[in-house]
Design a protein around this motif. Structure first.
Motif, PDB file in Angstrom:
ATOM      1  N   LEU A   1       9.368   8.030  -8.892  1.00 42.15           N
ATOM      2  CA  LEU A   1       7.927   7.796  -8.903  1.00 42.15           C
ATOM      3  C   LEU A   1       7.291   7.749  -7.563  1.00 42.15           C
ATOM      4  O   LEU A   1       7.692   6.977  -6.705  1.00 42.15           O
ATOM      5  CB  LEU A   1       7.755   6.220  -9.748  1.00 42.15           C
ATOM      6  N   ILE A   2       6.387   8.513  -7.638  1.00 44.45           N
ATOM      7  CA  ILE A   2       5.717   8.717  -6.253  1.00 44.45           C
ATOM      8  C   ILE A   2       4.200   8.111  -6.424  1.00 44.45           C
ATOM      9  O   ILE A   2       3.561   8.302  -7.397  1.00 44.45           O
ATOM     10  CB  ILE A   2       5.410  10.223  -5.899  1.00 44.45           C
ATOM     11  N   ILE A   3       4.142   7.156  -5.322  1.00 49.56           N
ATOM     12  CA  ILE A   3       2.764   6.276  -5.358  1.00 49.56           C
ATOM     13  C   ILE A   3       1.959   6.945  -4.216  1.00 49.56           C
ATOM     14  O   ILE A   3       2.225   6.608  -3.023  1.00 49.56           O
ATOM     15  CB  ILE A   3       2.969   4.808  -5.242  1.00 49.56           C
ATOM     16  N   GLU A   4       1.157   7.669  -4.352  1.00 46.83           N
ATOM     17  CA  GLU A   4       0.254   8.446  -3.150  1.00 46.83           C
ATOM     18  C   GLU A   4      -0.905   9.238  -3.633  1.00 46.83           C
ATOM     19  O   GLU A   4      -0.954   9.852  -4.611  1.00 46.83           O
ATOM     20  CB  GLU A   4       1.267   9.633  -2.709  1.00 46.83           C
ATOM     21  N   ASP A   5      -2.060   8.881  -2.868  1.00 45.62           N
ATOM     22  CA  ASP A   5      -3.290   9.250  -3.323  1.00 45.62           C
ATOM     23  C   ASP A   5      -3.728  10.533  -2.617  1.00 45.62           C
ATOM     24  O   ASP A   5      -4.885  11.163  -3.271  1.00 45.62           O
ATOM     25  CB  ASP A   5      -4.523   7.915  -3.273  1.00 45.62           C
ATOM     26  N   GLU A   6      -3.009  11.004  -1.744  1.00 47.25           N
ATOM     27  CA  GLU A   6      -3.440  12.145  -1.102  1.00 47.25           C
ATOM     28  C   GLU A   6      -2.741  13.509  -1.740  1.00 47.25           C
ATOM     29  O   GLU A   6      -1.633  13.434  -1.773  1.00 47.25           O
ATOM     30  CB  GLU A   6      -3.113  12.219   0.432  1.00 47.25           C
ATOM     31  N   PRO A   7      -3.398  14.291  -2.523  1.00 46.05           N
ATOM     32  CA  PRO A   7      -2.768  15.484  -3.301  1.00 46.05           C
ATOM     33  C   PRO A   7      -1.769  16.238  -2.510  1.00 46.05           C
ATOM     34  O   PRO A   7      -0.585  16.654  -3.026  1.00 46.05           O
ATOM     35  CB  PRO A   7      -3.894  15.997  -3.916  1.00 46.05           C
ATOM     36  N   ILE A   8      -2.142  16.691  -1.293  1.00 42.60           N
ATOM     37  CA  ILE A   8      -1.544  17.497  -0.374  1.00 42.60           C
ATOM     38  C   ILE A   8      -0.029  16.761  -0.076  1.00 42.60           C
ATOM     39  O   ILE A   8       0.947  17.367  -0.421  1.00 42.60           O
ATOM     40  CB  ILE A   8      -2.120  18.176   0.736  1.00 42.60           C
ATOM     41  N   ILE A   9      -0.059  15.736   0.139  1.00 41.32           N
ATOM     42  CA  ILE A   9       1.230  14.965   0.485  1.00 41.32           C
ATOM     43  C   ILE A   9       1.940  14.442  -0.561  1.00 41.32           C
ATOM     44  O   ILE A   9       2.930  14.653  -0.459  1.00 41.32           O
ATOM     45  CB  ILE A   9       0.608  13.307   1.377  1.00 41.32           C
ATOM     46  N   ALA A  10       1.130  14.374  -1.790  1.00 37.86           N
ATOM     47  CA  ALA A  10       2.014  13.928  -2.801  1.00 37.86           C
ATOM     48  C   ALA A  10       2.864  15.283  -3.241  1.00 37.86           C
ATOM     49  O   ALA A  10       4.014  15.234  -3.853  1.00 37.86           O
ATOM     50  CB  ALA A  10       1.309  13.578  -4.054  1.00 37.86           C
ATOM     51  N   MET A  11       2.191  16.351  -3.132  1.00 34.48           N
ATOM     52  CA  MET A  11       2.829  17.708  -3.690  1.00 34.48           C
ATOM     53  C   MET A  11       3.915  17.850  -2.695  1.00 34.48           C
ATOM     54  O   MET A  11       5.047  18.594  -3.025  1.00 34.48           O
ATOM     55  CB  MET A  11       1.732  18.874  -3.428  1.00 34.48           C
TER      56      MET A  11
ATOM     57  N   ILE B   1       3.367  10.878 -10.839  1.00 33.52           N
ATOM     58  CA  ILE B   1       2.630  10.638  -9.365  1.00 33.52           C
ATOM     59  C   ILE B   1       1.337   9.691  -9.601  1.00 33.52           C
ATOM     60  O   ILE B   1       0.408  10.172 -10.247  1.00 33.52           O
ATOM     61  CB  ILE B   1       2.165  12.175  -8.666  1.00 33.52           C
ATOM     62  N   ALA B   2       1.410   8.566  -9.080  1.00 33.58           N
ATOM     63  CA  ALA B   2       0.124   7.403  -9.330  1.00 33.58           C
ATOM     64  C   ALA B   2      -0.608   7.439  -8.057  1.00 33.58           C
ATOM     65  O   ALA B   2       0.060   7.480  -6.780  1.00 33.58           O
ATOM     66  CB  ALA B   2       0.903   6.311  -9.762  1.00 33.58           C
ATOM     67  N   VAL B   3      -1.712   7.236  -8.230  1.00 39.60           N
ATOM     68  CA  VAL B   3      -3.095   7.040  -7.032  1.00 39.60           C
ATOM     69  C   VAL B   3      -3.626   5.863  -6.918  1.00 39.60           C
ATOM     70  O   VAL B   3      -4.232   5.415  -5.726  1.00 39.60           O
ATOM     71  CB  VAL B   3      -4.035   8.246  -7.131  1.00 39.60           C
ATOM     72  N   THR B   4      -3.217   4.942  -7.817  1.00 41.89           N
ATOM     73  CA  THR B   4      -3.687   3.511  -7.707  1.00 41.89           C
ATOM     74  C   THR B   4      -2.756   2.504  -8.080  1.00 41.89           C
ATOM     75  O   THR B   4      -1.603   2.859  -8.869  1.00 41.89           O
ATOM     76  CB  THR B   4      -5.032   3.258  -8.832  1.00 41.89           C
ATOM     77  N   ARG B   5      -2.854   1.363  -7.914  1.00 42.54           N
ATOM     78  CA  ARG B   5      -2.078   0.301  -7.959  1.00 42.54           C
ATOM     79  C   ARG B   5      -1.740   0.269  -9.777  1.00 42.54           C
ATOM     80  O   ARG B   5      -0.563   0.012  -9.939  1.00 42.54           O
ATOM     81  CB  ARG B   5      -2.391  -1.086  -7.584  1.00 42.54           C
ATOM     82  N   ASP B   6      -2.745   0.229 -10.516  1.00 42.41           N
ATOM     83  CA  ASP B   6      -2.699   0.098 -11.850  1.00 42.41           C
ATOM     84  C   ASP B   6      -1.935   1.066 -12.228  1.00 42.41           C
ATOM     85  O   ASP B   6      -1.029   1.025 -13.437  1.00 42.41           O
ATOM     86  CB  ASP B   6      -4.062  -0.214 -12.372  1.00 42.41           C
ATOM     87  N   GLU B   7      -2.261   2.435 -12.144  1.00 47.11           N
ATOM     88  CA  GLU B   7      -1.269   3.612 -12.304  1.00 47.11           C
ATOM     89  C   GLU B   7       0.185   3.603 -12.162  1.00 47.11           C
ATOM     90  O   GLU B   7       1.133   3.969 -12.884  1.00 47.11           O
ATOM     91  CB  GLU B   7      -1.821   4.934 -11.837  1.00 47.11           C
ATOM     92  N   ALA B   8       0.248   3.054 -11.043  1.00 40.60           N
ATOM     93  CA  ALA B   8       1.734   2.902 -10.386  1.00 40.60           C
ATOM     94  C   ALA B   8       2.557   1.899 -11.480  1.00 40.60           C
ATOM     95  O   ALA B   8       3.913   2.047 -11.609  1.00 40.60           O
ATOM     96  CB  ALA B   8       1.825   2.347  -9.130  1.00 40.60           C
ATOM     97  N   VAL B   9       1.877   0.614 -11.536  1.00 43.78           N
ATOM     98  CA  VAL B   9       2.732  -0.390 -12.309  1.00 43.78           C
ATOM     99  C   VAL B   9       2.819   0.184 -13.782  1.00 43.78           C
ATOM    100  O   VAL B   9       3.884  -0.097 -14.279  1.00 43.78           O
ATOM    101  CB  VAL B   9       1.750  -1.430 -12.365  1.00 43.78           C
ATOM    102  N   ALA B  10       1.750   0.861 -14.283  1.00 45.58           N
ATOM    103  CA  ALA B  10       1.921   1.369 -15.632  1.00 45.58           C
ATOM    104  C   ALA B  10       2.985   2.512 -15.855  1.00 45.58           C
ATOM    105  O   ALA B  10       3.779   2.480 -16.797  1.00 45.58           O
ATOM    106  CB  ALA B  10       0.570   1.838 -16.208  1.00 45.58           C
ATOM    107  N   ALA B  11       2.765   3.297 -14.904  1.00 44.50           N
ATOM    108  CA  ALA B  11       4.055   4.441 -14.761  1.00 44.50           C
ATOM    109  C   ALA B  11       5.439   3.897 -14.823  1.00 44.50           C
ATOM    110  O   ALA B  11       6.336   4.376 -15.425  1.00 44.50           O
ATOM    111  CB  ALA B  11       3.803   5.456 -13.907  1.00 44.50           C
TER     112      ALA B  11
END
Length: 266
Positions: free
Chosen positions: A145-155, A171-181
Motif C-alpha cells: 500500500l502506497i500512501i502518497e499525495d504527489e502523483p509523480i512521486i507515487a508513480m 495508492i491512497a492520498v488521504t488518511r481515510d483512503e489509506a485506512v480504508a484500503a
C-alpha cells in the motif's frame, strides 16, 4: 569546535541507519547509545584522519561488530511478532552484504568510504552490494500500500515496488483512503508519506492501521530529523526525500528481511 558539536548534526541519520540495520527502534538506539558512551569515555580514540560523520559511523561499526551491546528483549505483552523476529535475528547480525548496501544506498557513502567503515576494500564492497541485490531478487514478494499525495512521486514509488516484483494494491492520498484500503486489502508492506492531500497525516493513518493489524512500514519524508529527535516513539524505517531508487529498494528489502513493524510517533 567541540567534538560533540561536530557529531550532533549526524546523529539523526546514524539513528536511522542503526534502526534499518537492526530492524528495531529499541535495538538501533541501543547501539547508537553505546557508540556515544564509547566516545564520551575515550574521546581521544575518536578517528582523527576522517571527518566527524565518518568517525561517528566508524565508532558505531566498531560497537556493532563487537556484538557486545545488551539490547532489551521485546515486551511480550506490547511487542508485535515482527519485533520479536527482528530481535531474534540480531543473534546472527545483519549480513555484511546488507550493511554494505545500506551504507551506500541509504546513507550515501561511496564504496571507498563504506569500505573504511566495515574494514573492507572498495572492490569487496562492490561485491557485497551485488550479493545483497542478488538476495533481494530472491526475496518473497508481497502486496504494498502506497500512501502518497504527489502523483509523480507515487508513480515513481510504484515503479520501484513493481520492479522488485511486489504488487501495489492501492495508492491512497488521504488518511481515510489509506485506512480504508488497508482494511480491505491487508497489505504486506506500507510506504507512507507524512503530509497528505487534505492536510491529514500519514503518521496518523499508519497509527490507525497498526491498531487493526501488524504490517511493516517505511515512512518517506523531506524532514527525517523531525522524526528522529529521541523524544517520542519513532519510525524504524525512514527514507529522505528526494530519494534515490536504490534507497527505496534497500529500505524495502530490509523491512521485509526483518518483517519489523515500525514504531509510530505518538
Amino acid at each position: 569546535m567541540s567534538l560533540a558539536t561536530e557529531i550532533a548534526p549526524h546523529l539523526p541519520y546514524l539513528r536511522r541507519y542503526a534502526r534499518a540495520l537492526t530492524g528495531s527502534q529499541t535495538a538501533g538506539d541501543a547501539y547508537v547509545r553505546a557508540a556515544l558512551e564509547a566516545i564520551v569515555e575515550e574521546p581521544e580514540s575518536f578517528p582523527k584522519d576522517v571527518d566527524a560523520r565518518m568517525g561517528l559511523y566508524r565508532v558505531f561499526h566498531a560497537i556493532w561488530q563487537s556484538a557486545s551491546v545488551d539490547v532489551p528483549a521485546p515486551d511480550p505483552e506490547t511487542s508485535s511478532e515482527f519485533e520479536k523476529i527482528a530481535h531474534e535475528r540480531l543473534a546472527s547480525i545483519t549480513p555484511l552484504s546488507r550493511q554494505a548496501l545500506l551504507l551506500t544506498a541509504m546513507e550515501g557513502f561511496s564504496n571507498e568510504d563504506a569500505g573504511y567503515l566495515i574494514q573492507k576494500d572498495a572492490g569487496e564492497v562492490t561485491s557485497l552490494v551485488k550479493e545483497a541485490l542478488s538476495e533481494i531478487e530472491k526475496q518473497t514478494t508481497t502486496s504494498v500500500l502506497i500512501i502518497e499525495d504527489e502523483p509523480i512521486i507515487a508513480m515513481d514509488i510504484e515503479s520501484i515496488v513493481t520492479d522488485l516484483g511486489h504488487e501495489v494494491t492501492s495508492i491512497a492520498v488521504t488518511r481515510d483512503e489509506a485506512v480504508a484500503a488497508a482494511e480491505e486489502q491487508k497489505p504486506g508492506l506500507i510506504l507512507a508519506d507524512i503530509q497528505l492531500a487534505d492536510d491529514s497525516s500519514g503518521i496518523d493513518a499508519v497509527k490507525d492501521i497498526l491498531e487493526k493489524f501488524a504490517v511493516p512500514v517505511i515512512f518517506i519524508t523531506a524532514f527525517p530529523e523531525r522524526l528522529l529527535t529521541g523524544e517520542r516513539p519513532e519510525p524504524t524505517f525512514l527514507i529522505t526525500k528526494p530519494f534515490q531508487r536504490s534507497t527505496v529498494k534497500a529500505a524495502i528489502a530490509q523491512a521485509l528481511f526483518f518483517k519489523s513493524t515500525a514504531a509510530v510517533p505518538a
